[in-house]
Scaffold this motif. Structure first.
Motif, short mmCIF file in Angstrom:
data_model
loop_
_atom_site.label_atom_id
_atom_site.label_comp_id
_atom_site.label_asym_id
_atom_site.label_seq_id
_atom_site.Cartn_x
_atom_site.Cartn_y
_atom_site.Cartn_z
N ILE A 289 28.10 41.90 47.85
CA ILE A 289 28.47 40.56 47.43
C ILE A 289 29.82 40.58 46.74
CG2 ILE A 289 27.68 38.54 46.12
CD1 ILE A 289 25.07 40.93 46.15
N GLU A 290 30.68 39.68 47.15
CA GLU A 290 31.99 39.58 46.52
C GLU A 290 31.89 38.75 45.24
OE1 GLU A 290 36.54 37.94 47.41
OE2 GLU A 290 34.88 37.44 48.78
N ASP A 291 32.48 39.24 44.16
CA ASP A 291 32.55 38.50 42.90
C ASP A 291 33.89 37.77 42.86
OD1 ASP A 291 32.72 37.53 40.35
OD2 ASP A 291 32.16 39.39 39.34
N GLN A 292 33.84 36.44 42.90
CA GLN A 292 35.06 35.63 42.91
C GLN A 292 35.35 35.00 41.55
OE1 GLN A 292 34.00 32.99 46.19
NE2 GLN A 292 35.16 34.27 47.64
N ASN A 293 34.61 35.44 40.54
CA ASN A 293 34.77 34.90 39.20
C ASN A 293 35.99 35.53 38.53
OD1 ASN A 293 34.54 33.90 36.64
ND2 ASN A 293 32.41 34.50 36.35
N THR A 294 36.97 34.72 38.17
CA THR A 294 38.19 35.24 37.55
C THR A 294 37.93 35.86 36.18
OG1 THR A 294 38.66 33.04 36.67
CG2 THR A 294 39.67 33.61 38.78
N LYS A 295 36.84 35.46 35.54
CA LYS A 295 36.53 35.98 34.20
C LYS A 295 36.09 37.43 34.22
CE LYS A 295 35.21 31.47 32.30
NZ LYS A 295 34.12 30.68 31.67
N THR A 296 35.72 37.94 35.40
CA THR A 296 35.27 39.34 35.49
C THR A 296 36.38 40.27 35.96
OG1 THR A 296 34.49 39.05 37.77
CG2 THR A 296 32.91 38.59 36.00
N GLU A 297 37.57 39.73 36.13
CA GLU A 297 38.69 40.52 36.65
C GLU A 297 38.93 41.76 35.79
OE1 GLU A 297 42.10 41.35 39.08
OE2 GLU A 297 40.78 39.62 39.32
N ALA A 298 38.85 41.60 34.48
CA ALA A 298 39.20 42.71 33.58
C ALA A 298 38.28 43.90 33.76
CB ALA A 298 39.17 42.22 32.12
N ILE A 299 36.98 43.65 33.90
CA ILE A 299 36.03 44.77 34.03
C ILE A 299 36.27 45.52 35.33
CG2 ILE A 299 34.19 43.39 35.10
CD1 ILE A 299 33.70 46.23 32.57
N PHE A 300 36.66 44.81 36.37
CA PHE A 300 36.94 45.48 37.65
C PHE A 300 38.28 46.23 37.59
CE2 PHE A 300 33.65 42.62 39.16
CZ PHE A 300 32.96 43.42 40.07
N GLN A 301 39.21 45.72 36.81
CA GLN A 301 40.46 46.47 36.62
C GLN A 301 40.17 47.79 35.91
OE1 GLN A 301 43.83 44.46 34.95
NE2 GLN A 301 43.56 42.61 36.20
N GLU A 302 39.27 47.72 34.95
CA GLU A 302 38.86 48.95 34.26
C GLU A 302 38.18 49.91 35.23
OE1 GLU A 302 35.09 49.75 31.70
OE2 GLU A 302 36.56 48.79 30.37
#
Length: 460
Positions: A289-302
């Motif tokens: 499943i793709e997460d398109q929520n911009t608020k979770t961007e930081a955790i994926f950058q980590e």
């Protein structure tokens, strides 16, 4: 024999008497078929039927009357209407065989239809057959002939090796299902008490799959549980059949110029082997499943930062870049280049979750939370910048996604649970990891979770 045994033979003719030789030969050899009266719409499926599951189609070209010559526009319009109802765009692969006395007159017309108006439902081959031998001189009465229709049909099927092997496999699937039912229900061979006995056994099959959860399931789920048990048994029978059954006159499938770009790439084939396009429900094990929520961007950058290989950047530094630089300056340069590369990766990545809940928990409804792993799909050209040695990172084989060669990367340190039936906003289901891939992911995840370590002294 590779002739379909599962009813996937269709015959289109305007006169059933003209199809008699075919019908008799197929019936005598216990080969199921469907007959469509080409000039009677009541015989034909609805125009929007999703598929009709045909592998061999016998077609009479003249579906209007018995005239030897006929207006091509009328032939064309009639065939388009009939074939669009009988053959859907999803019906593939199938072979078309002319069962017609008008083959020579209108064969080019039919081939033209499949190159233009019916291009979305082309057959893999178009061959002529022997109807004129049974009805010579356009007679309406069948004549005696020594031609063996089954033998002729076998020749046509076997002339396309890959096609014949696929039909052979389908026949083995069909036979495996038949054997499974025979083995499971053979003790109830009479109609006496059949219903009670069969109901009892089907319920027990459901319980064997779903366990105690079976008693809380609704009727539909109980039947699915029994189906899953039968599927497990049929797969075992099919595997045994595939590995032990002889293949008649096997031949190597050769490909000339296999590197020709017109052939499907191994990345595209990997997509089919690793993933299924069905993507609902997202709680089903293996769902990606793709997460398109911009608020979770930081955790994926980590997550990307923790998956990134700085050592690769180090190896790319030139002597000119590091000449006369201090260690601190070199580290800053590495950090800058690493940041730039990660930004490049993020420009095309997809941030994903993979549902890793065990299938048994899902089907038995024993889970309160979905078990998921965070990850990403990135272009495979960036794979060299990923830490491939970490036991916490899973990297899939390369596959084609949105016309780009990609890899799926999961980071087991980002394993989490989510509420069952929770917030589904900003989630876009992409596809589903097939059972073997999911099992490999779950196996590596379990090894990551259960690493115990040992007590010892080092002699250094």
């Amino acid at each position: 024999m590779n002739i379909p045994l599962n009813g996937r033979i269709a015959i289109i003719d305007d006169e059933i008497s003209q199809a008699e030789p075919l019908l008799k030969a197929l019936s005598k050899n216990q080969i199921p078929y469907a007959f469509y009266k080409g000039n009677d719409i009541s015989y034909l499926p609805d125009a929007d039927s999703r598929f009709n599951d045909i592998r061999v189609l016998f077609l009479d070209i003249n579906l209007v009357d018995e005239k030897a010559t006929l207006d091509e526009k009328l032939v064309k319009s009639t065939l388009i209407n009939v074939l669009r109802r009988v053959i859907s765009p999803q019906n593939f692969p199938y072979a078309l065989i002319f069962w017609s006395r008008h083959q020579k007159e209108h064969e080019s017309l039919v081939r033209g239809l499949f190159e233009n108006e019916l291009k979305d439902r082309q057959p893999i081959s178009i061959r002529g057959f022997v109807k004129s031998d049974f009805f010579p001189n356009f007679s309406s009465e069948e004549a005696e002939t020594d031609i063996d229709i089954i033998e002729e049909l076998n020749k046509i099927i076997n002339s396309e090796l890959a096609y014949s092997y696929l039909l052979n496999w389908e026949n083995q699937v069909h036979t495996a299902s038949d054997i499974t039912l025979q083995e499971i229900f053979s003790s109830y061979h009479t109609y006496e008490n059949w219903t009670d006995n069969a109901n009892h056994l089907i319920n027990k099959l459901g319980i064997s799959y779903s366990g105690k959860a079976y008693f809380k399931q609704d009727s539909a789920e109980k039947i699915k549980s029994a189906y899953n048990s039968l599927t497990y048994l049929a797969n075992d029978t099919l595997e045994k059949s595939v590995n032990s059954k002889d293949i008649e006159n096997p031949e190597e499938l050769t490909v000339e110029d296999s590197d020709n770009p017109k052939f499907e790439s191994f990345h595209s084939i990997n997509k089919k082997l690793l993933f299924s396009d069905d993507n609902e429900p997202i709680e089903y094990p293996g769902s990606v499943i793709e997460d398109q929520n911009t608020k979770t961007e930081a955790i994926f950058q980590e997550l990307l930062n923790n998956s990134f290989s700085r050592s690769k950047i180090e190896t790319e530094l030139t002597e000119e870049e590091i000449k006369d630089k201090t260690e601190s300056a070199i580290n800053k340069l590495i950090n800058k280049k690493s940041s730039s590369k990660r930004k490049e990766i993020r420009s095309t990545w997809k941030r994903i979750y993979l549902t890793a809940t065990p299938l048994c928990d899902y089907v038995q409804n024993k889970y309160e939370y979905n078990r998921c792993v965070k990850g990403m799909i990135i272009s495979s050209e960036h794979l060299e910048y990923i830490d491939t040695k970490s036991e916490a990172i899973f990297i899939s084989p390369k596959f084609l996604f949105e016309e780009v060669s990609c890899v799926m990367i999961l980071h087991f340190r980002y394993f989490f649970t989510s509420n069952k039936g929770g917030n589904l906003k900003n989630l876009n289901p992409l596809f589903r990891a097939r059972q073997q891939l999911l099992a490999e992911i779950q196996s590596k995840l379990s090894r990551h979770i259960s690493r115990q370590g040992i007590l010892f002294l080092d002699d250094r």
